[in-house]
Every structure is written in structure tokens, then in C-alpha cells.
Design a protein around this motif. Structure first.
Motif, PDB file in Angstrom:
ATOM      1  N   ALA A  37      75.907  29.151  35.482  1.00  0.00           N
ATOM      2  CA  ALA A  37      74.744  30.035  35.379  1.00  0.00           C
ATOM      3  C   ALA A  37      73.617  29.509  36.261  1.00  0.00           C
ATOM      4  CB  ALA A  37      74.269  30.131  33.930  1.00  0.00           C
ATOM      5  N   LEU A  38      72.893  30.442  36.864  1.00  0.00           N
ATOM      6  CA  LEU A  38      71.715  30.118  37.658  1.00  0.00           C
ATOM      7  C   LEU A  38      70.609  31.062  37.233  1.00  0.00           C
ATOM      8  CD1 LEU A  38      74.345  30.399  39.831  1.00  0.00           C
ATOM      9  CD2 LEU A  38      72.721  29.171  41.213  1.00  0.00           C
ATOM     10  N   ALA A  39      69.492  30.523  36.808  1.00  0.00           N
ATOM     11  CA  ALA A  39      68.363  31.347  36.368  1.00  0.00           C
ATOM     12  C   ALA A  39      67.276  31.337  37.438  1.00  0.00           C
ATOM     13  CB  ALA A  39      67.807  30.828  35.048  1.00  0.00           C
ATOM     14  N   ASN A  40      66.867  32.527  37.845  1.00  0.00           N
ATOM     15  CA  ASN A  40      65.766  32.676  38.793  1.00  0.00           C
ATOM     16  C   ASN A  40      64.459  32.594  38.013  1.00  0.00           C
ATOM     17  OD1 ASN A  40      64.163  33.372  41.046  1.00  0.00           O
ATOM     18  ND2 ASN A  40      64.208  35.501  40.402  1.00  0.00           N
ATOM     19  N   LEU A  41      63.621  31.645  38.355  1.00  0.00           N
ATOM     20  CA  LEU A  41      62.373  31.436  37.629  1.00  0.00           C
ATOM     21  C   LEU A  41      61.162  32.035  38.335  1.00  0.00           C
ATOM     22  CD1 LEU A  41      62.942  27.689  36.674  1.00  0.00           C
ATOM     23  CD2 LEU A  41      63.541  29.746  35.368  1.00  0.00           C
ATOM     24  N   LYS A  42      61.350  32.532  39.552  1.00  0.00           N
ATOM     25  CA  LYS A  42      60.239  33.101  40.314  1.00  0.00           C
ATOM     26  C   LYS A  42      60.303  34.620  40.213  1.00  0.00           C
ATOM     27  CE  LYS A  42      58.044  33.006  44.798  1.00  0.00           C
ATOM     28  NZ  LYS A  42      58.121  32.552  46.184  1.00  0.00           N
ATOM     29  N   GLY A  43      59.198  35.219  39.816  1.00  0.00           N
ATOM     30  CA  GLY A  43      59.173  36.670  39.664  1.00  0.00           C
ATOM     31  C   GLY A  43      59.879  37.080  38.391  1.00  0.00           C
ATOM     32  N   GLU A  44      60.564  38.201  38.456  1.00  0.00           N
ATOM     33  CA  GLU A  44      61.273  38.711  37.283  1.00  0.00           C
ATOM     34  C   GLU A  44      62.449  37.794  36.937  1.00  0.00           C
ATOM     35  OE1 GLU A  44      62.433  43.074  35.664  1.00  0.00           O
ATOM     36  OE2 GLU A  44      62.957  42.666  37.740  1.00  0.00           O
ATOM     37  N   LEU A  45      62.560  37.436  35.662  1.00  0.00           N
ATOM     38  CA  LEU A  45      63.626  36.550  35.209  1.00  0.00           C
ATOM     39  C   LEU A  45      64.977  37.231  35.394  1.00  0.00           C
ATOM     40  CD1 LEU A  45      64.453  33.883  33.801  1.00  0.00           C
ATOM     41  CD2 LEU A  45      64.144  35.070  31.618  1.00  0.00           C
ATOM     42  N   SER A  46      65.907  36.490  35.984  1.00  0.00           N
ATOM     43  CA  SER A  46      67.278  36.979  36.121  1.00  0.00           C
ATOM     44  C   SER A  46      68.206  35.781  36.033  1.00  0.00           C
ATOM     45  CB  SER A  46      67.476  37.726  37.447  1.00  0.00           C
ATOM     46  OG  SER A  46      67.332  36.845  38.546  1.00  0.00           O
ATOM     47  N   LEU A  91      73.797  39.609  26.284  1.00  0.00           N
ATOM     48  CA  LEU A  91      73.534  38.621  27.323  1.00  0.00           C
ATOM     49  C   LEU A  91      74.136  37.263  26.946  1.00  0.00           C
ATOM     50  CD1 LEU A  91      72.265  37.956  30.023  1.00  0.00           C
ATOM     51  CD2 LEU A  91      70.106  37.564  28.851  1.00  0.00           C
ATOM     52  N   LEU A  92      73.999  36.873  25.695  1.00  0.00           N
ATOM     53  CA  LEU A  92      74.586  35.602  25.243  1.00  0.00           C
ATOM     54  C   LEU A  92      76.111  35.654  25.329  1.00  0.00           C
ATOM     55  CD1 LEU A  92      72.313  34.763  22.174  1.00  0.00           C
ATOM     56  CD2 LEU A  92      72.112  33.909  24.521  1.00  0.00           C
ATOM     57  N   GLU A  93      76.685  36.803  25.047  1.00  0.00           N
ATOM     58  CA  GLU A  93      78.135  36.969  25.179  1.00  0.00           C
ATOM     59  C   GLU A  93      78.567  36.798  26.630  1.00  0.00           C
ATOM     60  OE1 GLU A  93      81.256  40.589  24.540  1.00  0.00           O
ATOM     61  OE2 GLU A  93      79.739  40.334  22.988  1.00  0.00           O
ATOM     62  N   TRP A  94      77.788  37.336  27.564  1.00  0.00           N
ATOM     63  CA  TRP A  94      78.106  37.184  28.985  1.00  0.00           C
ATOM     64  C   TRP A  94      77.954  35.735  29.435  1.00  0.00           C
ATOM     65  CZ3 TRP A  94      74.941  42.006  30.918  1.00  0.00           C
ATOM     66  CH2 TRP A  94      75.590  43.172  30.510  1.00  0.00           C
ATOM     67  N   ILE A  95      76.967  35.026  28.904  1.00  0.00           N
ATOM     68  CA  ILE A  95      76.816  33.596  29.199  1.00  0.00           C
ATOM     69  C   ILE A  95      78.048  32.846  28.690  1.00  0.00           C
ATOM     70  CG2 ILE A  95      75.517  31.494  28.644  1.00  0.00           C
ATOM     71  CD1 ILE A  95      72.965  33.318  28.622  1.00  0.00           C
ATOM     72  N   ASP A  96      78.490  33.169  27.477  1.00  0.00           N
ATOM     73  CA  ASP A  96      79.699  32.542  26.927  1.00  0.00           C
ATOM     74  C   ASP A  96      80.902  32.790  27.834  1.00  0.00           C
ATOM     75  OD1 ASP A  96      78.243  31.707  24.696  1.00  0.00           O
ATOM     76  OD2 ASP A  96      78.989  33.331  23.410  1.00  0.00           O
ATOM     77  N   HIS A  97      81.044  34.019  28.306  1.00  0.00           N
ATOM     78  CA  HIS A  97      82.156  34.390  29.185  1.00  0.00           C
ATOM     79  C   HIS A  97      82.131  33.552  30.465  1.00  0.00           C
ATOM     80  CE1 HIS A  97      85.134  36.962  31.128  1.00  0.00           C
ATOM     81  NE2 HIS A  97      84.284  37.217  32.094  1.00  0.00           N
ATOM     82  N   SER A  98      80.971  33.432  31.076  1.00  0.00           N
ATOM     83  CA  SER A  98      80.827  32.645  32.289  1.00  0.00           C
ATOM     84  C   SER A  98      81.167  31.183  32.025  1.00  0.00           C
ATOM     85  CB  SER A  98      79.398  32.770  32.831  1.00  0.00           C
ATOM     86  OG  SER A  98      79.250  32.043  34.025  1.00  0.00           O
ATOM     87  N   TYR A  99      80.630  30.652  30.947  1.00  0.00           N
ATOM     88  CA  TYR A  99      80.893  29.256  30.570  1.00  0.00           C
ATOM     89  C   TYR A  99      82.394  29.027  30.390  1.00  0.00           C
ATOM     90  CZ  TYR A  99      80.992  25.033  27.690  1.00  0.00           C
ATOM     91  OH  TYR A  99      81.266  23.786  27.187  1.00  0.00           O
ATOM     92  N   GLU A 100      83.051  29.926  29.682  1.00  0.00           N
ATOM     93  CA  GLU A 100      84.491  29.785  29.437  1.00  0.00           C
ATOM     94  C   GLU A 100      85.302  29.883  30.729  1.00  0.00           C
ATOM     95  OE1 GLU A 100      86.215  28.876  26.709  1.00  0.00           O
ATOM     96  OE2 GLU A 100      84.282  28.557  25.760  1.00  0.00           O
ATOM     97  N   LEU A 101      84.943  30.808  31.605  1.00  0.00           N
ATOM     98  CA  LEU A 101      85.656  30.930  32.879  1.00  0.00           C
ATOM     99  C   LEU A 101      85.569  29.649  33.692  1.00  0.00           C
ATOM    100  CD1 LEU A 101      84.696  34.518  34.090  1.00  0.00           C
ATOM    101  CD2 LEU A 101      86.946  33.747  33.331  1.00  0.00           C
ATOM    102  N   VAL A 102      84.416  29.015  33.680  1.00  0.00           N
ATOM    103  CA  VAL A 102      84.214  27.817  34.484  1.00  0.00           C
ATOM    104  C   VAL A 102      84.781  26.570  33.795  1.00  0.00           C
ATOM    105  CG1 VAL A 102      82.460  26.313  35.515  1.00  0.00           C
ATOM    106  CG2 VAL A 102      82.221  28.794  35.679  1.00  0.00           C
ATOM    107  N   SER A 103      84.607  26.470  32.491  1.00  0.00           N
ATOM    108  CA  SER A 103      85.033  25.249  31.798  1.00  0.00           C
ATOM    109  C   SER A 103      86.536  25.209  31.541  1.00  0.00           C
ATOM    110  CB  SER A 103      84.274  25.069  30.487  1.00  0.00           C
ATOM    111  OG  SER A 103      84.577  26.104  29.580  1.00  0.00           O
TER     112      SER A 103
END
Length: 116
Positions: A37-46, A91-103
Motif C-alpha cells: 500500500a502507498l498512501a498519498n499525503l499531499k492533496g486529496e488522500l488516496s 476499503l479495509l477489505e481491499w487493504i486486506d486483499h492487497s496485503y494477502e496478495l503480497v504476503s
């Protein structure tokens, strides 16, 4: 969702580290040394999240705040603009999905995410 909740959730997962390898505007979360995961902290959060390629396309078609991954491989990454249009739970479910794909890349070859 705000950056504090997002950060707390990501770093609560096993083997996760965080840092700013691309500059102070991008908070990067890694599991076992690989970015999930990469969070953009400048401007609108993404947040950029890894995603099963077929699901990535489906999510982009379904949600206007999900776009191809900014500065990432568009086949495997989505950028989610955190503007309130996506529920925190999803959104938390999508974070979990990303984490699982990578780990666990081998275990998750046939991974599926609940479609909502």
C-alpha cells in the motif's frame, strides 16, 4: 476514513513496516519488504493497493473513485481516492486483499474478494 485510521490499520498487520522511500508525500507500507500500500499525503488522500487483475478492472468500472494505479503497474494496482464514496469497511477489505496478495503470493493465486 482518514490517514490516522488507515495507517493504524496497515501497521497493525503482521510483519508490516512503513516509510517514506519516495519522499515525504507518500507513506509506503511493506510486508516482508514488499509494498502492499502507498498512501498519498499531499492533496486529496488516496491509497494505491495491489489487486487481482480481473477484480481491479471490475472495481474501476463499479466505483468512480477507483482508478488505475498512479505510477504503478495498471494491471495489478488500483488507486482509491478516499473521498467518502467508498465505505470504510470496503476499503479495509481491499487493504486486506492487497496485503494477502503480497504476503502470500502463491497461496493467493486463486484468491477472490467478496464482490459488493
Amino acid at each position: 476514513m482518514n490517514i490516522e485510521i488507515l495507517r493504524d490499520y496497515c501497521i497493525s498487520k503482521p510483519d508490516v513496516t512503513e516509510g517514506f522511500p519516495f519522499g515525504e508525500d507518500t507513506l509506503v507500507f511493506k510486508v516482508k519488504g514488499k509494498i502492499f500500500a502507498l498512501a498519498n499525503l499531499k492533496g486529496e488522500l488516496s491509497i494505491n493497493l495491489k489487486c487481482d487483475p480481473e477484480l481491479a478492472i471490475e472495481l474501476r468500472e463499479r466505483y468512480s473513485s477507483v482508478i488505475p494505479g498512479y505510477h504503478m503497474n495498471k494491471k495489478h494496482w488500483n488507486t482509491v481516492i478516499i473521498d467518502g464514496s467508498i465505505s470504510d469497511d470496503l476499503l479495509l477489505e481491499w487493504i486486506d486483499h492487497s496485503y494477502e496478495l503480497v504476503s502470500n503470493p502463491k497461496r493467493n493465486k486463486n484468491s477472490s474478494l467478496k464482490k459488493k
